[in-house]
Motif scaffolding. Structure first.
Motif, PDB file in Angstrom:
ATOM      1  N   CYS A 280       5.354  -6.527  33.723  1.00 19.83           N
ATOM      2  CA  CYS A 280       3.936  -6.167  33.632  1.00 19.83           C
ATOM      3  C   CYS A 280       3.573  -5.531  32.300  1.00 19.83           C
ATOM      4  O   CYS A 280       2.496  -5.795  31.750  1.00 19.83           O
ATOM      5  CB  CYS A 280       3.572  -5.202  34.768  1.00 19.83           C
ATOM      6  SG  CYS A 280       3.512  -5.969  36.413  1.00 19.83           S
TER       7      CYS A 280
ATOM      8  N   PRO B  89       0.266  -8.326  29.432  1.00 17.61           N
ATOM      9  CA  PRO B  89      -0.214  -7.798  30.713  1.00 17.61           C
ATOM     10  C   PRO B  89      -1.238  -8.720  31.387  1.00 17.61           C
ATOM     11  O   PRO B  89      -1.222  -8.855  32.614  1.00 17.61           O
ATOM     12  CB  PRO B  89      -0.832  -6.456  30.307  1.00 17.61           C
ATOM     13  CG  PRO B  89       0.000  -6.026  29.133  1.00 17.61           C
ATOM     14  CD  PRO B  89       0.272  -7.291  28.384  1.00 17.61           C
TER      15      PRO B  89
ATOM     16  N   ALA C 244       0.795 -11.519  32.919  1.00 18.61           N
ATOM     17  CA  ALA C 244       1.534 -11.000  34.071  1.00 18.61           C
ATOM     18  C   ALA C 244       0.611 -10.781  35.261  1.00 18.61           C
ATOM     19  O   ALA C 244       0.983 -11.052  36.414  1.00 18.61           O
ATOM     20  CB  ALA C 244       2.232  -9.700  33.693  1.00 18.61           C
ATOM     21  N   ARG C 245      -0.608 -10.320  34.974  1.00 21.91           N
ATOM     22  CA  ARG C 245      -1.569 -10.123  36.065  1.00 21.91           C
ATOM     23  C   ARG C 245      -1.943 -11.462  36.699  1.00 21.91           C
ATOM     24  O   ARG C 245      -2.040 -11.583  37.929  1.00 21.91           O
ATOM     25  CB  ARG C 245      -2.805  -9.403  35.536  1.00 21.91           C
ATOM     26  CG  ARG C 245      -3.749  -8.926  36.639  1.00 21.91           C
ATOM     27  CD  ARG C 245      -4.911  -8.126  36.066  1.00 21.91           C
ATOM     28  NE  ARG C 245      -4.459  -6.921  35.378  1.00 21.91           N
ATOM     29  CZ  ARG C 245      -4.161  -5.784  35.981  1.00 21.91           C
ATOM     30  NH1 ARG C 245      -4.250  -5.708  37.303  1.00 21.91           N
ATOM     31  NH2 ARG C 245      -3.783  -4.741  35.286  1.00 21.91           N
TER      32      ARG C 245
ATOM     33  N   TYR D 143       2.086 -10.404  39.112  1.00 22.00           N
ATOM     34  CA  TYR D 143       3.102  -9.359  39.051  1.00 22.00           C
ATOM     35  C   TYR D 143       2.525  -7.950  39.193  1.00 22.00           C
ATOM     36  O   TYR D 143       3.192  -7.060  39.730  1.00 22.00           O
ATOM     37  CB  TYR D 143       3.924  -9.476  37.766  1.00 22.00           C
ATOM     38  CG  TYR D 143       5.032 -10.499  37.905  1.00 22.00           C
ATOM     39  CD1 TYR D 143       6.039 -10.334  38.847  1.00 22.00           C
ATOM     40  CD2 TYR D 143       5.044 -11.650  37.121  1.00 22.00           C
ATOM     41  CE1 TYR D 143       7.048 -11.270  39.002  1.00 22.00           C
ATOM     42  CE2 TYR D 143       6.055 -12.592  37.269  1.00 22.00           C
ATOM     43  CZ  TYR D 143       7.046 -12.406  38.205  1.00 22.00           C
ATOM     44  OH  TYR D 143       8.032 -13.343  38.369  1.00 22.00           O
ATOM     45  N   PHE D 144       1.312  -7.712  38.729  1.00 20.58           N
ATOM     46  CA  PHE D 144       0.723  -6.394  38.942  1.00 20.58           C
ATOM     47  C   PHE D 144       0.499  -6.146  40.426  1.00 20.58           C
ATOM     48  O   PHE D 144       0.769  -5.050  40.931  1.00 20.58           O
ATOM     49  CB  PHE D 144      -0.593  -6.258  38.165  1.00 20.58           C
ATOM     50  CG  PHE D 144      -0.414  -5.855  36.730  1.00 20.58           C
ATOM     51  CD1 PHE D 144      -0.492  -4.524  36.357  1.00 20.58           C
ATOM     52  CD2 PHE D 144      -0.151  -6.813  35.757  1.00 20.58           C
ATOM     53  CE1 PHE D 144      -0.324  -4.145  35.036  1.00 20.58           C
ATOM     54  CE2 PHE D 144       0.020  -6.448  34.430  1.00 20.58           C
ATOM     55  CZ  PHE D 144      -0.063  -5.095  34.058  1.00 20.58           C
TER      56      PHE D 144
END
Length: 433
Positions: free
Chosen positions: A282, A292, A295-296, A300-301
């Motif tokens: 993240c 980020p 990843a979001r 993953y967040f």
């Protein structure tokens, strides 16, 4: 090996009690005496013993890493990990094994190898003294299905023997796969019950049929092997409990039913959430294209939030949560494993005492060496011991600094001995590097 007496140490014995000042005698590969200072007359001395004056340093059990990938080579993808030629790969594994022992991890549980026999060869080489490393339980490759996590075959190059994982479809292929790894001598069969979002197959999905998973467990048990599972999804967590899979990696999406099942069977299971992978994916993988924002988008967040809540709920239910964060990727490099303990305190609300217990007493039984063997400084236990400059109970991060780990003892012998000075009474001198 010489007998060793640690004196003037602040002892964290792994029982959960407050540390105390005292002495620890090691004879052969066992702890034979633990004495508290101020408890009356000084314990009788033993002839021919090496005296180590700890000068108030922190003495604790060697740590147990529950989710270890020696063959992950600090690369950003499964393909790049697997493509390392086998000759270089085995040398890499040997180097990493030494790194873990250097950092105080005296026992490690293999969680999958990048090639079929890497873990077995490394375990055997450690055991016969060819290389230096911790106590090690060897794992298979990750067992997966076509299109699942670990299937890196390409349509124009479909050879399964060159895939990151062992690809099976159907109960009979599963049975053959388990038997093959049992023949190779693994301790653990690793099965990927859920997906992994970075591969394009959602972490919340599960791909194996009940029959395939049951066949894996049945066949592994018939060979006396343990099964461990990559299990992020709700369904996969429940499969682990219902089908008898002892080691559960991740357990991110545990609903109330899954939490109840884990609580009811908490003495049967070991949970290693792998928070380091989620946190660093993240927040610290931008250099490798996973910002980020990316990843979001992968989810993953959301998974990190769910994993934290699941682990907090399991902690309230007194279920064992153990360190091991999928180290060996580019953004979770080997040697940084003690970050897990910091994450347990920061994100899960563990006390520093709980975090140390997770890496010692709670993980000791995972090594399958019987009761009263590993994870505590108690009479009769194996002498896996660390001497630390500083107090992990005040600052858990000191265990991330190799310079602060003054000595590492495994099986009664120093891997890294404290500096000694000559004289009738051999003593350690405090040092700073």
């Amino acid at each position: 090996m010489a007998d060793v007496l640690f004196t003037n140490a602040r002892i964290f014995d792994g029982s959960g009690d407050t540390p105390f000042r005292g002495e620890v005698l090691v004879q052969g590969n066992r702890i034979t005496r633990v004495t508290r200072s101020g408890m009356g007359a000084r314990a009788p001395q033993v002839g021919g013993v090496t005296m180590v004056d700890a000068a108030g340093a922190f003495l604790m059990p060697g740590m147990v890493e529950a989710h270890t990938h020696f063959s992950w080579n600090d690369q950003p993808s499964l393909d790049s990990i697997q493509r390392m030629p086998p000759e270089e790969h085995i040398l890499w594994c040997a180097q990493v094994a030494k790194t873990y022992l250097d950092m105080g991890w005296t026992s490690c549980v293999g969680a999958a190898a990048a090639k079929p026999r890497l873990d077995v060869v490394i375990r055997n080489a450690i055991n016969d003294g060819t290389i230096i490393g911790p106590r090690y339980l060897a794992a298979s490759q990750e067992i997966t299905v076509p299109g699942g996590l670990g299937d890196t075959t390409q349509p124009h190059l479909p050879q399964p023997e060159f895939a990151f994982g062992a690809v099976v479809s159907g109960a009979e292929e599963m049975r053959r796969c388990v038997r093959m790894f049992a023949k190779y001598g693994v301790d653990t069969l690793k099965i990927n019950l859920s997906g992994e979002s970075i591969t394009g197959f959602s972490s919340e999905n599960s791909q194996f049929t009940e029959t395939e998973v049951a066949t894996c467990v049945e066949e592994a048990k018939s060979w006396g092997k343990r099964v461990a599972a990559h299990a992020r999804s709700t369904k996969s967590i429940k499969q682990c409990v219902n089908l008898g899979i002892e080691v559960i990696y991740h357990a991110s999406f545990a609903d109330e039913e899954a939490l109840d099942l884990l609580e009811e069977n908490k003495k049967r299971h070991f949970i290693a959430p792998g928070l380091a992978w989620l946190i660093n994916t993240c927040h610290h993988a931008s250099e490798y294209g996973i910002t980020p924002q990316v990843a979001r988008g992968m989810g993953y967040f959301r998974e990190l939030e769910c994993a934290i809540e699941s682990m907090k709920a399991l902690r309230r239910r007194d279920v064992r949560i153990l360190p091991g964060g999928d180290y060996g990727f580019a953004w979770t490099p080997h040697g940084t494993n003690a970050k897990d303990l910091e994450y347990f305190v920061k994100y899960l609300g563990m006390s520093t005492t709980e975090a140390l217990l997770s890496a010692t007493a709670w993980g000791g039984p995972m090594m399958r060496m019987g009761k009263n063997q590993l994870g505590q400084i108690q009479e009769g236990f194996l002498a896996d011991i660390l001497l630390v400059d500083g107090d992990p109970l005040e600052d858990i991060a000191v265990l991330q600094d190799k310079r602060r780990i003054l000595a590492v003892m495994k099986d009664g012998a120093f891997h890294r001995a404290p500096p000694l000075r000559s004289g009738a009474r051999t003593e350690m001198t405090r040092w700073a590097a």
